[in-house]
Write an enzyme that holds these catalytic residues in place. Structure first.
Site, PDB file in Angstrom:
ATOM      1  N   TYR A 165       0.835  -1.212   0.000  1.00 40.46           N
ATOM      2  CA  TYR A 165       0.000   0.000   0.000  1.00 40.46           C
ATOM      3  C   TYR A 165       0.872   1.266   0.000  1.00 40.46           C
ATOM      4  O   TYR A 165       0.623   2.209  -0.748  1.00 40.46           O
ATOM      5  CB  TYR A 165      -0.886  -0.070   1.244  1.00 40.46           C
ATOM      6  CG  TYR A 165      -1.837   1.069   1.447  1.00 40.46           C
ATOM      7  CD1 TYR A 165      -3.006   1.180   0.697  1.00 40.46           C
ATOM      8  CD2 TYR A 165      -1.596   2.026   2.438  1.00 40.46           C
ATOM      9  CE1 TYR A 165      -3.899   2.218   0.925  1.00 40.46           C
ATOM     10  CE2 TYR A 165      -2.480   3.058   2.677  1.00 40.46           C
ATOM     11  CZ  TYR A 165      -3.635   3.152   1.913  1.00 40.46           C
ATOM     12  OH  TYR A 165      -4.521   4.182   2.143  1.00 40.46           O
ATOM     13  N   LYS A 169       0.990   4.107  -2.821  1.00 36.57           N
ATOM     14  CA  LYS A 169       0.590   5.482  -2.490  1.00 36.57           C
ATOM     15  C   LYS A 169       1.696   6.486  -2.810  1.00 36.57           C
ATOM     16  O   LYS A 169       1.431   7.610  -3.222  1.00 36.57           O
ATOM     17  CB  LYS A 169       0.189   5.571  -1.011  1.00 36.57           C
ATOM     18  CG  LYS A 169      -1.159   4.906  -0.701  1.00 36.57           C
ATOM     19  CD  LYS A 169      -2.236   5.390  -1.637  1.00 36.57           C
ATOM     20  CE  LYS A 169      -3.637   5.332  -1.076  1.00 36.57           C
ATOM     21  NZ  LYS A 169      -4.654   5.692  -2.078  1.00 36.57           N
TER      22      LYS A 169
END
Ligand code: NAI
Length: 302
Positions: A165, A169
């Site tokens: 993640y 991001k």
């Protein structure tokens, strides 16, 4: 000055719940026509039903606004193109794109499957790439566009169990940096939002009292400022519990070492000086690093 979006068409991905729903409601309440996109899957990206997007469309319409639903997965470029074509057919333009759709597949790196790594990259990074690509030519032709990437403190600063993640991001920050440069001459402004909010993504991570402060609605004013007519370009805005901050990717002044035989030892010895932040800058583009380095070398070598 009151920020309004009358006549503007916005696409918000992952807008069936959480932050995306608030963003869609906020845009519609200030006059935008909104494509409410949501795959309607679970937090880890399984399944899918258009009912979440449809419910938000209903909410907007019953408040007197205009909205259409899209059940497209942002991972499917063809479906994303069809969503943009629907918006063009309905309203003739796309002014605002909010890349908000996302999933989690948290695990420590040692236990993480590569499939979970790839899927998270696919939804967050490639999902945003697909949506940007599908609206880019329209925004260029209009000489107007506002795009927000939803990044995260997990990407900016790291978080245990979120290597997939966090990487996805932070990749969105990189995408924003270049698109903001390439879009500038067509008044396409690209920014990042790093939210903190109590949604299904975070409900198991924080105590009740904290979750109450972190309403998604407290983040949305920041998003609206990033897609307004006088929006900034290339900002990373952090937002949570009604507070707003900015994150920057900076460059220290550093020092010239050259290529002596003991360059490695000099770097190791002077790491604190290389890291000294007193004269750091926020470069306008990647060229700044090379310019700084060549300048220092020329001064040192005389
Ligand atoms: P959420 O899970 O409520 O919202 C995400 C939405 O995206 C869901 O409605 C989901 O159905 C949709 N979605 C997932 N995969 C999709 C796909 N392939 N195509 C279309 N839609 C899809 O979670 P939340 O918290 O509202 O997250 C919104 C964004 O904010 C995400 O990008 C998340 O990573 C980001 N974020 C959230 C933080 C928080 O504190 N809640 C912190 C930092 C970032």
């Amino acid at each position: 000055m009151i920020v309004r979006f009358d006549g503007r068409v916005a696409i918000v991905t992952g807008a069936g719940g959480g932050l995306g729903r608030q963003h869609a409601l906020g845009l519609a309440s200030r006059g935008a026509k909104v494509v409410v996109n949501d795959l309607g899957g679970t937090l880890d990206g399984n399944g899918g039903t258009p009912s979440a997007a449809l419910a938000v469309v209903e909410e907007i319409r019953s408040a007197g606004g205009e909205a259409i639903a899209s059940g497209a997965s942002v991972t499917d470029f063809g479906a994303v193109q069809a969503m943009v074509a629907d918006a063009m057919r309905a309203w003739g333009r796309v002014d605002i794109l909010v890349n908000n759709a996302g999933i989690l597949r948290d695990k420590s790196f040692s236990k993480m499957d590569l499939a979970d790594f790839r899927l998270v990259i696919d939804v967050h990074l490639m999902g945003a790439v697909h949506c940007c690509k599908a609206v880019w030519d329209t925004m260029r032709a209009q000489n107007y566009g506002r795009i927000v990437m939803t990044t995260s403190s997990s990407g900016l600063y790291g978080n245990f169990g979120q290597s997939n993640y966090g990487a996805a991001k932070m990749a969105l920050v990189g995408l924003m940096q270049t698109l903001s440069i390439e879009g500038a001459k067509h008044d396409i402004r690209v920014n990042c939002l790093a939210p903190t909010a109590a949604t299904r993504m975070t409900e198991n991570l924080m105590p009740e009292a904290v979750l109450k402060l972190l309403e998604p609605a407290a983040v949305t004013p920041g998003l609206l400022a990033l897609v307004a007519e006088d929006a900034p370009n290339r900002a990373i805005l952090c937002a949570g519990a009604g507070s707003f901050e900015r994150a920057h990717v900076t460059l220290t002044e550093g020092l010239f070492v050259g290529q002596p035989a003991d360059a490695v030892e000099r770097i190791a010895r002077q790491f604190a000086a290389i890291s000294d932040r007193s004269a750091e800058t926020v470069p306008e583009s990647g060229n700044a690093q090379g310019t700084l380095e060549v300048g220092k070398a020329m001064r040192a070598l005389g």
